[in-house]
Design a protein around this motif. Structure first.
Motif, mmCIF file in Angstrom:
data_model
loop_
_atom_site.group_PDB
_atom_site.id
_atom_site.type_symbol
_atom_site.label_atom_id
_atom_site.label_comp_id
_atom_site.label_asym_id
_atom_site.label_seq_id
_atom_site.Cartn_x
_atom_site.Cartn_y
_atom_site.Cartn_z
ATOM 1 N N THR A 1 0.816 -1.215 0.000
ATOM 2 C CA THR A 1 0.000 0.000 0.000
ATOM 3 C C THR A 1 0.845 1.257 0.000
ATOM 4 O O THR A 1 1.877 1.332 0.679
ATOM 5 N N TYR A 2 0.387 2.246 -0.768
ATOM 6 C CA TYR A 2 0.922 3.602 -0.691
ATOM 7 C C TYR A 2 -0.226 4.523 -0.282
ATOM 8 O O TYR A 2 -1.199 4.685 -1.022
ATOM 9 N N VAL A 3 -0.095 5.089 0.893
ATOM 10 C CA VAL A 3 -1.085 6.046 1.405
ATOM 11 C C VAL A 3 -0.625 7.440 0.996
ATOM 12 O O VAL A 3 0.490 7.854 1.341
ATOM 13 N N ALA A 4 -1.445 8.141 0.255
ATOM 14 C CA ALA A 4 -1.077 9.456 -0.263
ATOM 15 C C ALA A 4 -1.704 10.560 0.574
ATOM 16 O O ALA A 4 -2.899 10.510 0.886
ATOM 17 N N LEU A 5 -0.883 11.552 0.927
ATOM 18 C CA LEU A 5 -1.379 12.727 1.642
ATOM 19 C C LEU A 5 -0.736 13.979 1.061
ATOM 20 O O LEU A 5 0.489 14.038 0.900
ATOM 21 N N THR A 6 -1.570 14.954 0.750
ATOM 22 C CA THR A 6 -1.083 16.239 0.250
ATOM 23 C C THR A 6 -0.869 17.144 1.456
ATOM 24 O O THR A 6 -1.811 17.758 1.982
ATOM 25 N N GLY B 1 -0.889 8.434 13.590
ATOM 26 C CA GLY B 1 -0.918 9.760 12.992
ATOM 27 C C GLY B 1 -1.440 9.749 11.571
ATOM 28 O O GLY B 1 -2.213 10.642 11.171
ATOM 29 N N ILE B 2 -1.040 8.758 10.793
ATOM 30 C CA ILE B 2 -1.515 8.661 9.408
ATOM 31 C C ILE B 2 -2.965 8.196 9.377
ATOM 32 O O ILE B 2 -3.787 8.725 8.623
ATOM 33 N N ALA B 3 -3.308 7.220 10.208
ATOM 34 C CA ALA B 3 -4.673 6.683 10.202
ATOM 35 C C ALA B 3 -5.700 7.750 10.560
ATOM 36 O O ALA B 3 -6.839 7.721 10.070
ATOM 37 N N GLY C 1 -13.304 7.713 9.684
ATOM 38 C CA GLY C 1 -14.585 7.588 9.017
ATOM 39 C C GLY C 1 -14.547 6.741 7.771
ATOM 40 O O GLY C 1 -15.599 6.406 7.213
ATOM 41 N N TRP C 2 -13.358 6.372 7.293
ATOM 42 C CA TRP C 2 -13.248 5.500 6.129
ATOM 43 C C TRP C 2 -13.546 4.059 6.551
ATOM 44 O O TRP C 2 -13.439 3.698 7.730
ATOM 45 N N ALA C 3 -13.894 3.240 5.591
ATOM 46 C CA ALA C 3 -14.238 1.844 5.874
ATOM 47 C C ALA C 3 -13.069 1.135 6.559
ATOM 48 O O ALA C 3 -11.920 1.308 6.156
ATOM 49 N N THR D 1 -3.516 0.496 9.574
ATOM 50 C CA THR D 1 -3.442 0.140 10.990
ATOM 51 C C THR D 1 -2.937 -1.272 11.248
ATOM 52 O O THR D 1 -2.380 -1.550 12.309
ATOM 53 N N ASP D 2 -3.128 -2.183 10.279
ATOM 54 C CA ASP D 2 -2.699 -3.571 10.468
ATOM 55 C C ASP D 2 -1.361 -3.867 9.805
ATOM 56 O O ASP D 2 -0.979 -5.038 9.676
#
Length: 374
Positions: free
Chosen positions: A222-227, A247-249, A254-256, A264-265
């Motif tokens: 996974t790549y979690v993208a944040l601007t 901090g990232i989560a 509210g996301w599924a 988180t896992d």
């Protein structure tokens, strides 16, 4: 010590160049900072495009080996809303032109195709300087040097060869990825594995997103993208896995849960990947005896083209040298002019793609474009 063709960097582009030169009976030496081929993980999945990456492998005479690496079904693509609703689900029907392989496995077939000793491991470049007459001296961190009549910088975003040609430096794009892995997903993380599906997953919203891909062995990468500005990420302690994960989560409250579980896992400590780019129209004046390829020449925000362009650069440069062995400057000039055009076009298209991925109307703009391209 003197070499005729010196390549800095044993990534996909540099190795493709060395292989194409070898196919044409021309030796080259590749210097790589890493201590061995397995010194670090080589990244995840790559979709190798029929119009550039596969063309490069064809020039390298490695298409049969490449086909043996393809992971069937991985061109499947799905788009999910933040609440987990499936917006688009396209299976891999085997007719696509972008088969998926593992980057490390692709790199290995290139390494295996080269004569023993072609790659010199553990050679970290400290500097490079022009000697005149098209010759250059490369200095390494251990004090060794090499003099070459043709120097190729295939050494990535922070190239030590680039300053010989350009003062440009990569600049932060305003966005970063945070990389996570879930291993043995079907057994240990079945709900999330089902959500990711057989190929790639995009769950997007303005300014952020979760992008995942199924790799070999059920690994969910996974790549979690944040601007966010660099300073925002500096406020997160990425040496503390629990703190970084939390901090990232929080940015995806509210996301599924089957989506946020990719954060988180995670079976690994989250890794921050700030995204940098060179100017879209980056180019330089011809300078004797030296050139660049791949990210060293045209680093761009991730757009699916980086590895493909690097390999195509390597193949085209190798063929140009082989076609003009007694007139290297003609070879380099022709290669660079074509490379400047194609890399600028790809970077401009990539910038538009990133706007669709994370812009104000995400994910609808990307879904509409995806549908048009099918």
């Amino acid at each position: 010590m003197s070499n005729d063709v010196t390549i800095i960097g044993a990534g996909l582009g540099g190795l493709t160049l060395a292989r194409v030169l070898h196919v044409h009976g021309m030796p080259a030496t590749v210097y790589e900072a890493e201590s061995s081929p397995r010194a670090r993980a080589q990244g995840g999945m790559l979709d190798i495009h029929d119009y550039n990456g596969q063309a490069a492998l064809q020039a390298a005479g490695l298409m049969d080996e490449f086909r043996g690496l393809v992971l069937e079904g991985r061109e499947a693509t799905r788009f999910l809303a933040p609440d987990g609703t499936v917006l688009v689900d396209v299976p891999d029907d085997g007719t696509g032109g972008r088969p998926e392989v593992q980057r490390g496995e692709l790199r290995q077939i290139l390494l295996d195709s080269l004569p023993a000793g072609t790659v010199r491991w553990g050679h970290k470049v400290s500097s490079a300087r022009a000697l005149g007459g098209g010759r250059h001296e490369v200095s390494f961190a251990d004090g060794a040097t090499v003099v070459t009549s043709l120097l190729v910088g295939a050494d990535g975003a922070w190239s030590r060869v680039r300053p010989l040609l350009s003062e440009a430096q990569p600049e932060y794009t305003g966005r970063s990825f945070v990389e996570t892995y879930l291993f043995d997903g079907d057994t240990r993380h079945p709900a999330t594995a089902k959500t990711v599906g057989e190929g790639s997953l995009f769950a997007l919203a303005p300014g952020k997103g979760i992008q995942a891909h199924r790799e070999r062995g059920g690994t969910l990468h996974t790549y979690v993208a944040l601007t966010r500005p660099v300073e925002w990420f500096a406020g997160i302690d990425f040496t503390d896995s629990a703190t970084a994960t939390a901090g990232i989560a929080r940015e995806f409250d509210g996301w599924a849960p089957e989506l946020t579980a990719l954060i988180t896992d995670s079976d690994t400590t989250p890794v921050l990947r700030p995204l940098h780019a060179l100017p879209i129209e980056h180019r330089w004046d011809r300078s004797p005896g030296v050139t660049l390829l791949g990210d060293a020449a045209h680093l761009a925000a991730p757009n699916g083209e980086g590895a493909n362009l690097a390999m195509y650069d390597g193949a085209e440069l190798g063929r140009a040298i082989a076609a003009h062995p007694d007139d290297i400057e003609t070879a380099l000039s022709g290669y660079e002019q074509a490379m400047f055009r194609r890399s600028a076009a790809a970077a401009a298209e990539g910038a538009q793609l990133n706007d669709l991925l994370f812009g104000d109307d995400a994910p609808q703009g990307l879904i509409a474009r995806f549908g048009q391209g099918r």
